[in-house]
Design a protein around this motif. Sequence first.
Motif, PDB file in Angstrom:
ATOM      1  N   ILE A  49       0.838  -1.208   0.000  1.00 37.98           N
ATOM      2  CA  ILE A  49       0.000   0.000   0.000  1.00 37.98           C
ATOM      3  C   ILE A  49       0.866   1.247   0.000  1.00 37.98           C
ATOM      4  O   ILE A  49       0.607   2.200  -0.740  1.00 37.98           O
ATOM      5  CB  ILE A  49      -0.966  -0.018   1.201  1.00 37.98           C
ATOM      6  CG1 ILE A  49      -2.049  -1.087   0.980  1.00 37.98           C
ATOM      7  CG2 ILE A  49      -1.604   1.354   1.423  1.00 37.98           C
ATOM      8  CD1 ILE A  49      -2.897  -1.381   2.191  1.00 37.98           C
ATOM      9  N   GLU A  50       1.919   1.247   0.808  1.00 37.93           N
ATOM     10  CA  GLU A  50       2.814   2.405   0.842  1.00 37.93           C
ATOM     11  C   GLU A  50       3.487   2.613  -0.520  1.00 37.93           C
ATOM     12  O   GLU A  50       3.611   3.744  -0.994  1.00 37.93           O
ATOM     13  CB  GLU A  50       3.868   2.245   1.931  1.00 37.93           C
ATOM     14  CG  GLU A  50       4.782   3.457   2.045  1.00 37.93           C
ATOM     15  CD  GLU A  50       5.779   3.368   3.188  1.00 37.93           C
ATOM     16  OE1 GLU A  50       6.642   4.257   3.273  1.00 37.93           O
ATOM     17  OE2 GLU A  50       5.691   2.413   3.993  1.00 37.93           O
ATOM     18  N   ARG A  51       3.908   1.515  -1.149  1.00 43.94           N
ATOM     19  CA  ARG A  51       4.535   1.631  -2.478  1.00 43.94           C
ATOM     20  C   ARG A  51       3.557   2.222  -3.497  1.00 43.94           C
ATOM     21  O   ARG A  51       3.932   3.050  -4.321  1.00 43.94           O
ATOM     22  CB  ARG A  51       5.037   0.266  -2.958  1.00 43.94           C
ATOM     23  CG  ARG A  51       6.322  -0.191  -2.305  1.00 43.94           C
ATOM     24  CD  ARG A  51       6.949  -1.367  -3.040  1.00 43.94           C
ATOM     25  NE  ARG A  51       6.074  -2.534  -3.097  1.00 43.94           N
ATOM     26  CZ  ARG A  51       6.002  -3.464  -2.141  1.00 43.94           C
ATOM     27  NH1 ARG A  51       6.764  -3.367  -1.059  1.00 43.94           N
ATOM     28  NH2 ARG A  51       5.183  -4.501  -2.264  1.00 43.94           N
ATOM     29  N   ARG A  52       2.301   1.777  -3.420  1.00 46.14           N
ATOM     30  CA  ARG A  52       1.321   2.218  -4.427  1.00 46.14           C
ATOM     31  C   ARG A  52       0.782   3.619  -4.145  1.00 46.14           C
ATOM     32  O   ARG A  52       0.609   4.428  -5.059  1.00 46.14           O
ATOM     33  CB  ARG A  52       0.158   1.209  -4.481  1.00 46.14           C
ATOM     34  CG  ARG A  52      -1.098   1.664  -5.228  1.00 46.14           C
ATOM     35  CD  ARG A  52      -0.835   2.020  -6.674  1.00 46.14           C
ATOM     36  NE  ARG A  52      -2.042   2.452  -7.360  1.00 46.14           N
ATOM     37  CZ  ARG A  52      -2.530   3.691  -7.354  1.00 46.14           C
ATOM     38  NH1 ARG A  52      -1.900   4.649  -6.670  1.00 46.14           N
ATOM     39  NH2 ARG A  52      -3.630   3.980  -8.023  1.00 46.14           N
ATOM     40  N   ARG A  55       3.863   7.544   1.052  1.00 43.81           N
ATOM     41  CA  ARG A  55       4.070   7.643   2.492  1.00 43.81           C
ATOM     42  C   ARG A  55       2.957   8.434   3.191  1.00 43.81           C
ATOM     43  O   ARG A  55       2.717   8.259   4.397  1.00 43.81           O
ATOM     44  CB  ARG A  55       5.441   8.305   2.747  1.00 43.81           C
ATOM     45  CG  ARG A  55       5.842   8.442   4.196  1.00 43.81           C
ATOM     46  CD  ARG A  55       6.179   7.100   4.815  1.00 43.81           C
ATOM     47  NE  ARG A  55       6.207   7.189   6.274  1.00 43.81           N
ATOM     48  CZ  ARG A  55       6.217   6.156   7.080  1.00 43.81           C
ATOM     49  NH1 ARG A  55       6.205   4.942   6.599  1.00 43.81           N
ATOM     50  NH2 ARG A  55       6.234   6.317   8.387  1.00 43.81           N
ATOM     51  N   ASP A  56       2.254   9.265   2.443  1.00 49.54           N
ATOM     52  CA  ASP A  56       1.228  10.134   3.034  1.00 49.54           C
ATOM     53  C   ASP A  56       0.077   9.341   3.655  1.00 49.54           C
ATOM     54  O   ASP A  56      -0.610   9.853   4.538  1.00 49.54           O
ATOM     55  CB  ASP A  56       0.686  11.095   1.967  1.00 49.54           C
ATOM     56  CG  ASP A  56      -0.123  12.224   2.576  1.00 49.54           C
ATOM     57  OD1 ASP A  56       0.338  12.811   3.584  1.00 49.54           O
ATOM     58  OD2 ASP A  56      -1.225  12.509   2.063  1.00 49.54           O
ATOM     59  N   VAL A  57      -0.139   8.090   3.209  1.00 47.87           N
ATOM     60  CA  VAL A  57      -1.243   7.302   3.768  1.00 47.87           C
ATOM     61  C   VAL A  57      -0.795   6.453   4.965  1.00 47.87           C
ATOM     62  O   VAL A  57      -1.561   5.653   5.484  1.00 47.87           O
ATOM     63  CB  VAL A  57      -1.914   6.397   2.703  1.00 47.87           C
ATOM     64  CG1 VAL A  57      -2.479   7.235   1.564  1.00 47.87           C
ATOM     65  CG2 VAL A  57      -0.961   5.330   2.199  1.00 47.87           C
ATOM     66  N   ILE A  58       0.447   6.650   5.383  1.00 50.75           N
ATOM     67  CA  ILE A  58       0.970   5.935   6.553  1.00 50.75           C
ATOM     68  C   ILE A  58       1.076   6.923   7.711  1.00 50.75           C
ATOM     69  O   ILE A  58       1.682   7.982   7.593  1.00 50.75           O
ATOM     70  CB  ILE A  58       2.368   5.331   6.259  1.00 50.75           C
ATOM     71  CG1 ILE A  58       2.342   4.487   4.976  1.00 50.75           C
ATOM     72  CG2 ILE A  58       2.856   4.524   7.455  1.00 50.75           C
ATOM     73  CD1 ILE A  58       1.434   3.293   5.020  1.00 50.75           C
ATOM     74  N   SER A  59       0.478   6.572   8.854  1.00 53.47           N
ATOM     75  CA  SER A  59       0.507   7.459  10.017  1.00 53.47           C
ATOM     76  C   SER A  59       1.854   7.352  10.727  1.00 53.47           C
ATOM     77  O   SER A  59       2.689   6.505  10.382  1.00 53.47           O
ATOM     78  CB  SER A  59      -0.632   7.110  10.975  1.00 53.47           C
ATOM     79  OG  SER A  59      -0.485   5.785  11.451  1.00 53.47           O
ATOM     80  N   ALA A  60       2.046   8.193  11.730  1.00 49.13           N
ATOM     81  CA  ALA A  60       3.327   8.253  12.441  1.00 49.13           C
ATOM     82  C   ALA A  60       3.705   6.923  13.099  1.00 49.13           C
ATOM     83  O   ALA A  60       4.891   6.601  13.227  1.00 49.13           O
ATOM     84  CB  ALA A  60       3.278   9.358  13.489  1.00 49.13           C
TER      85      ALA A  60
END
Length: 198
Positions: A49-52, A55-60
């Motif tokens: 998911i991060e690759r596609r 990084r903006d859709v991954i929280s801290a």
Amino acid sequence: MVRVALTGGIATGKSHVLAAFAAREVSTIDADLLSHAVVAAGTPAAQAIERRFGRDVISADGEIDRRKLGAIVFSDASARRDLEAIIHPAVYLAIQRWFEMLPAKTPIAVADIPLLYETGHDSEFDAVVVAACDPDEQIRRVTARDGLTESEARSRVAAQLPIGEKIDRADYVVWTTGTQAETSAKVEDVIRRLAVAD
């Protein structure tokens, strides 16, 4: 064992129907919970998911920011298909393993799978139960439950097959527009009919 898929649309009352099955000692599993598990921080699906989606859709804390991801995929059909291609194979594998781990004498087992028809897996089950309400009620429930605007709610409902089509394809339909007690009584009737069909 009668392998049952429970489906419906967003906010059609699947959670209550699933709980009503469980309250009657029917083995149940929720694919939404499985989908959370397969995209937990560090999993292959989370990395994909991060690759596609970036990084903006991954929280801290490394978890998927479901609200940000939802805003993307519910406004872009191609993005939604990409996300589903990442998540669905892992979820269906987990469901298959769950059925296989149940005791052999389990009479009925129910998997709650919101996108059953959309993913084309309905033929893998002995019966399909659809939790249903009318589309206007879906919109009302989604806006109240999730704090979405009416436009956002409509886009999420539109992202799924129309509830009428799911009703037409179902083996059993549980209408959830009455009281919870009425819905539970309908679930009891479905359990009786499934037991006879076994």
